[in-house]
Design an enzyme around this catalytic site. Structure first.
Site, PDB file in Angstrom:
ATOM      1  N   LYS A 123     -29.850  50.146 -15.631  1.00  0.00           N
ATOM      2  CA  LYS A 123     -28.574  49.716 -15.068  1.00  0.00           C
ATOM      3  C   LYS A 123     -27.866  48.912 -16.156  1.00  0.00           C
ATOM      4  CE  LYS A 123     -31.299  47.942 -11.906  1.00  0.00           C
ATOM      5  NZ  LYS A 123     -31.946  47.321 -10.726  1.00  0.00           N
ATOM      6  N   THR A 183     -22.115  41.699  -3.942  1.00  0.00           N
ATOM      7  CA  THR A 183     -23.063  42.480  -4.739  1.00  0.00           C
ATOM      8  C   THR A 183     -24.488  41.953  -4.618  1.00  0.00           C
ATOM      9  OG1 THR A 183     -22.578  41.071  -6.626  1.00  0.00           O
ATOM     10  CG2 THR A 183     -21.333  43.123  -6.474  1.00  0.00           C
ATOM     11  N   GLY A 229     -28.040  41.836  -3.699  1.00  0.00           N
ATOM     12  CA  GLY A 229     -28.970  42.844  -3.185  1.00  0.00           C
ATOM     13  C   GLY A 229     -28.736  44.263  -3.666  1.00  0.00           C
ATOM     14  N   THR A 230     -27.744  44.463  -4.544  1.00  0.00           N
ATOM     15  CA  THR A 230     -27.436  45.855  -4.924  1.00  0.00           C
ATOM     16  C   THR A 230     -28.587  46.511  -5.696  1.00  0.00           C
ATOM     17  OG1 THR A 230     -26.183  44.951  -6.784  1.00  0.00           O
ATOM     18  CG2 THR A 230     -24.913  45.769  -4.904  1.00  0.00           C
ATOM     19  N   GLY A 231     -29.340  45.709  -6.486  1.00  0.00           N
ATOM     20  CA  GLY A 231     -30.486  46.282  -7.218  1.00  0.00           C
ATOM     21  C   GLY A 231     -31.549  46.771  -6.242  1.00  0.00           C
ATOM     22  N   CYS A 232     -31.814  45.951  -5.216  1.00  0.00           N
ATOM     23  CA  CYS A 232     -32.809  46.324  -4.194  1.00  0.00           C
ATOM     24  C   CYS A 232     -32.333  47.559  -3.428  1.00  0.00           C
ATOM     25  CB  CYS A 232     -33.030  45.179  -3.209  1.00  0.00           C
ATOM     26  SG  CYS A 232     -33.535  43.638  -4.002  1.00  0.00           S
TER      27      CYS A 232
HETATM   28  O1  PXL Z   1     -32.441  41.516  -6.270  1.00  0.00           O
HETATM   29  C1  PXL Z   1     -33.610  41.011  -6.808  1.00  0.00           C
HETATM   30  C2  PXL Z   1     -34.443  40.292  -5.792  1.00  0.00           C
HETATM   31  C3  PXL Z   1     -35.610  40.856  -5.364  1.00  0.00           C
HETATM   32  N1  PXL Z   1     -36.420  40.265  -4.475  1.00  0.00           N
HETATM   33  C4  PXL Z   1     -36.106  39.072  -3.937  1.00  0.00           C
HETATM   34  C5  PXL Z   1     -34.936  38.453  -4.311  1.00  0.00           C
HETATM   35  C6  PXL Z   1     -34.064  39.066  -5.259  1.00  0.00           C
HETATM   36  C7  PXL Z   1     -32.828  38.420  -5.638  1.00  0.00           C
HETATM   37  O2  PXL Z   1     -32.367  37.469  -5.054  1.00  0.00           O
HETATM   38  O3  PXL Z   1     -34.619  37.275  -3.765  1.00  0.00           O
HETATM   39  C8  PXL Z   1     -37.014  38.447  -2.944  1.00  0.00           C
END
Ligand code: PXL
Length: 277
Positions: A189, A220, A222-225
């Site tokens: 990314k 945005t 949580g967008t990676g998750c």
């Molecule tokens: O987005 C990465 C991430 C993954 N897991 C947890 C998080 C975060 C970002 O805040 O808190 C538990």
């Protein structure tokens, strides 16, 4: 008063047993990231979600205040209990928190016969370190060789490869280097380039540049998750074409950023809303 029992037999729906995914991730009690984001994304995309917890954060949309790790054996016990009973059709890893947890999870992933999506939560998309060098090394040595797809941001790609990643060309080199560390496919990314959002996808000898419109949005969190969870959902539904599942994931994130939750006083969470309510 006893309520009259209703006939619900006509309402029973049977879900396909092929639509089950497991996330191995940390908890975000504000619901925007971590295993909560993964489970919501699975649910919205028609996948039954299961979650093994690795760590607990104390956070809200303004930031993380505290972090507590579970022991590696407690993480492994959860994974084994679930798999003895319900075998997932795809697995994703999120925040793993310590070298011990990364190594323990890697040993479990060696026995998983389904796609494994590794989201190496090591550095925030703004560049802040979330893990130390020992965790980095454990990813390199133990987990990447079991990854069907690894999804680092450009800072994580730098940490994992030791290469600078600050252009399309250098990103392509890092994507190839991550494949040589053992990941089957790599999605970096890259963030914003020339006013657009760039992702680099390495598969086999190929590296594709995937461009998306860039949204100037504040929701945005949580967008990676969400990206790695949407990709995992597509794998769980049986699509084995990596380019297709990645493009599906990118579309879902793009749509999720359009869902204006306006929740919290910090960075608002994005949210997949595929069910139409
Ligand atoms: O987005 C990465 C991430 C993954 N897991 C947890 C998080 C975060 C970002 O805040 O808190 C538990």
């Amino acid at each position: 008063m006893i309520a009259k029992q209703q006939d619900v037999s006509s309402d029973v729906i049977t879900i396909s047993p092929n639509c089950v995914a497991l996330t191995i991730a940390g908890s975000d009690p504000s619901g925007g990231a971590g295993l909560q984001a993964d489970l919501k994304t699975f649910q919205q995309l028609g996948v039954y979600g299961m979650a093994a917890v690795t760590l607990i954060t104390v956070q809200n949309t303004l930031g993380v205040r505290r972090l507590e790790l579970l022991t590696p054996d407690l993480v492994v016990d959860q994974i084994r209990a679930v798999r003895e009973d319900i075998e997932p059709l795809a697995v994703k890893t999120g925040a793993l928190g310590s070298a011990g947890i990364v190594e323990a999870v890697s040993a479990e992933m060696a026995t998983v016969p389904v796609p494994v999506v590794v989201d190496p939560v090591l550095v925030s998309k703004h560049g802040a370190a979330l893990a130390d060098e020992s965790v980095m090394n454990a990813y390199r040595k133990s987990l990447l060789p079991h990854a069907t797809l690894v999804t680092p941001n450009r800072f994580e790609a730098e940490k994992l490869t030791g290469l600078q990643v600050n252009s399309e060309e250098s990103g392509i080199k890092a994507a190839r280097a991550l494949r040589s560390l053992g990941a089957e496919c790599v999605l970096i990314k890259m963030g914003e380039y020339a006013g657009k959002s760039l992702h680099l996808l390495a598969m086999g000898d190929q590296v594709l540049s995937l461009w998306m419109p860039r949204l100037a949005a504040n929701n945005t969190h949580g967008t990676g998750c969400i990206l790695s969870a949407a990709i995992t959902s597509a794998f769980a539904k049986g699509n084995g074409n990596v380019q297709e599942v990645v493009e599906f994931g990118l579309q879902e994130v793009f749509k999720a950023i359009h869902v204006n939750t306006e929740l919290g006083r910090g960075i608002h969470p994005a949210e997949v809303r595929a069910l139409g309510h």
